[in-house]
Design a protein around this motif. Sequence first.
Motif, PDB file in Angstrom:
ATOM      1  N   LEU A 157      20.619 -33.936 -15.248  1.00 19.33           N
ATOM      2  CA  LEU A 157      21.710 -33.821 -14.288  1.00 19.33           C
ATOM      3  C   LEU A 157      21.752 -34.964 -13.290  1.00 19.33           C
ATOM      4  CD1 LEU A 157      21.514 -29.985 -13.576  1.00 19.33           C
ATOM      5  CD2 LEU A 157      22.957 -31.185 -15.232  1.00 19.33           C
ATOM      6  N   GLY A 158      20.657 -35.744 -13.191  1.00 14.34           N
ATOM      7  CA  GLY A 158      20.627 -36.850 -12.253  1.00 14.34           C
ATOM      8  C   GLY A 158      20.363 -36.388 -10.828  1.00 14.34           C
ATOM      9  N   ALA A 159      20.403 -37.341  -9.899  1.00 15.42           N
ATOM     10  CA  ALA A 159      20.086 -37.051  -8.497  1.00 15.42           C
ATOM     11  C   ALA A 159      21.289 -36.544  -7.712  1.00 15.42           C
ATOM     12  CB  ALA A 159      19.523 -38.303  -7.834  1.00 15.42           C
ATOM     13  N   ASP A 160      22.479 -36.692  -8.279  1.00 10.23           N
ATOM     14  CA  ASP A 160      23.693 -36.280  -7.570  1.00 10.23           C
ATOM     15  C   ASP A 160      23.718 -34.766  -7.379  1.00 10.23           C
ATOM     16  OD1 ASP A 160      26.152 -36.079  -6.418  1.00 10.23           O
ATOM     17  OD2 ASP A 160      27.246 -37.125  -8.011  1.00 10.23           O
ATOM     18  N   GLN A 161      23.913 -34.334  -6.136  1.00  6.86           N
ATOM     19  CA  GLN A 161      23.941 -32.901  -5.852  1.00  6.86           C
ATOM     20  C   GLN A 161      25.315 -32.282  -6.098  1.00  6.86           C
ATOM     21  OE1 GLN A 161      21.061 -31.079  -4.966  1.00  6.86           O
ATOM     22  NE2 GLN A 161      20.270 -33.026  -5.716  1.00  6.86           N
ATOM     23  N   GLU A 162      26.325 -33.116  -6.307  1.00  7.67           N
ATOM     24  CA  GLU A 162      27.662 -32.628  -6.616  1.00  7.67           C
ATOM     25  C   GLU A 162      27.851 -32.596  -8.125  1.00  7.67           C
ATOM     26  OE1 GLU A 162      29.989 -31.435  -4.540  1.00  7.67           O
ATOM     27  OE2 GLU A 162      28.495 -31.649  -2.941  1.00  7.67           O
ATOM     28  N   LEU A 163      28.296 -31.470  -8.654  1.00  8.24           N
ATOM     29  CA  LEU A 163      28.428 -31.288 -10.095  1.00  8.24           C
ATOM     30  C   LEU A 163      29.890 -31.341 -10.538  1.00  8.24           C
ATOM     31  CD1 LEU A 163      25.959 -28.280 -10.436  1.00  8.24           C
ATOM     32  CD2 LEU A 163      25.454 -30.706 -10.778  1.00  8.24           C
ATOM     33  N   ARG A 164      30.103 -31.746 -11.778  1.00  7.79           N
ATOM     34  CA  ARG A 164      31.450 -31.765 -12.337  1.00  7.79           C
ATOM     35  C   ARG A 164      31.945 -30.338 -12.533  1.00  7.79           C
ATOM     36  NH1 ARG A 164      31.031 -34.654 -17.841  1.00  7.79           N
ATOM     37  NH2 ARG A 164      28.962 -33.665 -17.821  1.00  7.79           N
ATOM     38  N   GLY A 165      33.233 -30.130 -12.325  1.00  2.00           N
ATOM     39  CA  GLY A 165      33.812 -28.810 -12.517  1.00  2.00           C
ATOM     40  C   GLY A 165      35.018 -28.866 -13.422  1.00  2.00           C
ATOM     41  N   LEU A 166      35.363 -27.704 -14.000  1.00  2.00           N
ATOM     42  CA  LEU A 166      36.532 -27.601 -14.864  1.00  2.00           C
ATOM     43  C   LEU A 166      37.614 -26.700 -14.281  1.00  2.00           C
ATOM     44  CD1 LEU A 166      34.803 -27.304 -18.369  1.00  2.00           C
ATOM     45  CD2 LEU A 166      35.921 -29.318 -17.395  1.00  2.00           C
ATOM     46  N   THR A 167      37.197 -25.735 -13.469  1.00  2.74           N
ATOM     47  CA  THR A 167      38.151 -24.846 -12.807  1.00  2.74           C
ATOM     48  C   THR A 167      37.698 -24.643 -11.367  1.00  2.74           C
ATOM     49  OG1 THR A 167      37.023 -22.725 -13.185  1.00  2.74           O
ATOM     50  CG2 THR A 167      38.383 -23.583 -14.996  1.00  2.74           C
ATOM     51  N   ALA A 168      38.487 -23.911 -10.615  1.00  5.12           N
ATOM     52  CA  ALA A 168      38.123 -23.629  -9.223  1.00  5.12           C
ATOM     53  C   ALA A 168      36.864 -22.770  -9.132  1.00  5.12           C
ATOM     54  CB  ALA A 168      39.282 -22.926  -8.520  1.00  5.12           C
ATOM     55  N   ASN A 169      36.500 -22.088 -10.220  1.00  2.00           N
ATOM     56  CA  ASN A 169      35.325 -21.216 -10.221  1.00  2.00           C
ATOM     57  C   ASN A 169      34.055 -21.909 -10.693  1.00  2.00           C
ATOM     58  OD1 ASN A 169      36.712 -18.809  -9.376  1.00  2.00           O
ATOM     59  ND2 ASN A 169      37.615 -18.721 -11.414  1.00  2.00           N
ATOM     60  N   SER A 170      34.147 -23.165 -11.137  1.00  2.00           N
ATOM     61  CA  SER A 170      32.968 -23.876 -11.634  1.00  2.00           C
ATOM     62  C   SER A 170      31.956 -24.081 -10.516  1.00  2.00           C
ATOM     63  CB  SER A 170      33.370 -25.242 -12.200  1.00  2.00           C
ATOM     64  OG  SER A 170      34.293 -25.116 -13.262  1.00  2.00           O
ATOM     65  N   VAL A 171      30.667 -23.979 -10.874  1.00  2.00           N
ATOM     66  CA  VAL A 171      29.619 -24.249  -9.899  1.00  2.00           C
ATOM     67  C   VAL A 171      29.672 -25.729  -9.537  1.00  2.00           C
ATOM     68  CG1 VAL A 171      27.915 -24.569 -11.753  1.00  2.00           C
ATOM     69  CG2 VAL A 171      27.146 -24.100  -9.444  1.00  2.00           C
ATOM     70  N   ARG A 172      29.552 -26.033  -8.241  1.00  2.00           N
ATOM     71  CA  ARG A 172      29.768 -27.408  -7.779  1.00  2.00           C
ATOM     72  C   ARG A 172      28.534 -28.078  -7.191  1.00  2.00           C
ATOM     73  NH1 ARG A 172      34.829 -29.600  -9.289  1.00  2.00           N
ATOM     74  NH2 ARG A 172      36.260 -27.843  -9.527  1.00  2.00           N
ATOM     75  N   THR A 173      27.516 -27.307  -6.831  1.00  2.00           N
ATOM     76  CA  THR A 173      26.341 -27.894  -6.184  1.00  2.00           C
ATOM     77  C   THR A 173      25.067 -27.521  -6.933  1.00  2.00           C
ATOM     78  OG1 THR A 173      25.918 -26.011  -4.713  1.00  2.00           O
ATOM     79  CG2 THR A 173      27.502 -27.680  -3.952  1.00  2.00           C
ATOM     80  N   ARG A 174      24.039 -28.380  -6.800  1.00  2.00           N
ATOM     81  CA  ARG A 174      22.764 -28.099  -7.429  1.00  2.00           C
ATOM     82  C   ARG A 174      22.132 -26.843  -6.841  1.00  2.00           C
ATOM     83  NH1 ARG A 174      19.304 -31.266 -10.159  1.00  2.00           N
ATOM     84  NH2 ARG A 174      18.147 -29.298 -10.192  1.00  2.00           N
ATOM     85  N   ALA A 175      22.330 -26.612  -5.558  1.00  2.00           N
ATOM     86  CA  ALA A 175      21.751 -25.432  -4.922  1.00  2.00           C
ATOM     87  C   ALA A 175      22.313 -24.158  -5.537  1.00  2.00           C
ATOM     88  CB  ALA A 175      22.006 -25.456  -3.424  1.00  2.00           C
ATOM     89  N   GLU A 176      23.624 -24.126  -5.750  1.00  2.00           N
ATOM     90  CA  GLU A 176      24.246 -22.955  -6.357  1.00  2.00           C
ATOM     91  C   GLU A 176      23.833 -22.832  -7.821  1.00  2.00           C
ATOM     92  OE1 GLU A 176      26.505 -19.593  -7.232  1.00  2.00           O
ATOM     93  OE2 GLU A 176      25.661 -20.400  -5.367  1.00  2.00           O
TER      94      GLU A 176
END
Length: 265
Positions: free
Chosen positions: A166-185
Amino acid sequence: MENETGQGDGDRSLAPAVTRAVAVLDMLAANREESFGPSELGRRLGIAKSSVSNVCHALAQGGLLRQVDGEYCLGQRLVEYGEAYLAGVDLVQQFHAACLELAEDEEETLQLAVLDGSDVVYLARRGGGHPIRLVSEVGRHLPATCTAVGKAMLATLSERELAERLGADQELRGLTANSVRTRAELDRQLSEIRARGYAVDDEEAGEGIFCLASTVPTRSGTTAAVSVTLLKARHSREREQRLVELLRKLVGDLAGRLGSTGVRG
């Protein structure tokens, strides 16, 4: 009458040394907790001691046998051959075969996927009785964090492996408004998946789509998962529990076909 291949005269081998080697390996596999010297192997197989000694020496040189105090047992190289065979089993073919064992009137869509970096790749699908338009077409890559199959497979990885994918980026790619967006989540969801035994995609890859998934142990090193997908409008707690049992049955059958045991969440 037996000859030095351990066979009857009417079954002469075209490669006697190979036939003797197979006979030795079969004998040791059938008595895997014991070891035998050439004399005992020759007596049991009806092969001359000198022939058995030559065969065992050659097999030990190749790592197929292990010599301990003048006796022989199976060698580590056989494990490598076994793993190579299992890796060559057609995962897609076995998925379709396992699907055929399920009830013919099963209504929901089943899918098979593997991990590819931070994505999942869909390898196969068995359509259900309710047609669904999916973004997860066979051969398509999707972010693993947005899918049930992806999250199920990510949940089996170590922290180091997750960081590598996943790399060091804490922001994740999303496909819909319900997609998980952060590494913490994501980390919170992965902990839930490990405890629950299966992953959920609640409109995270596509609006109106609900999906459950679990990994398939393969022993060949391939990280794979299967899922059951339905329209969100058809979802209920009761149906989810029934589909979880369906998923477990599919995973167990497929794991057995792939030469593995156990079910991972």
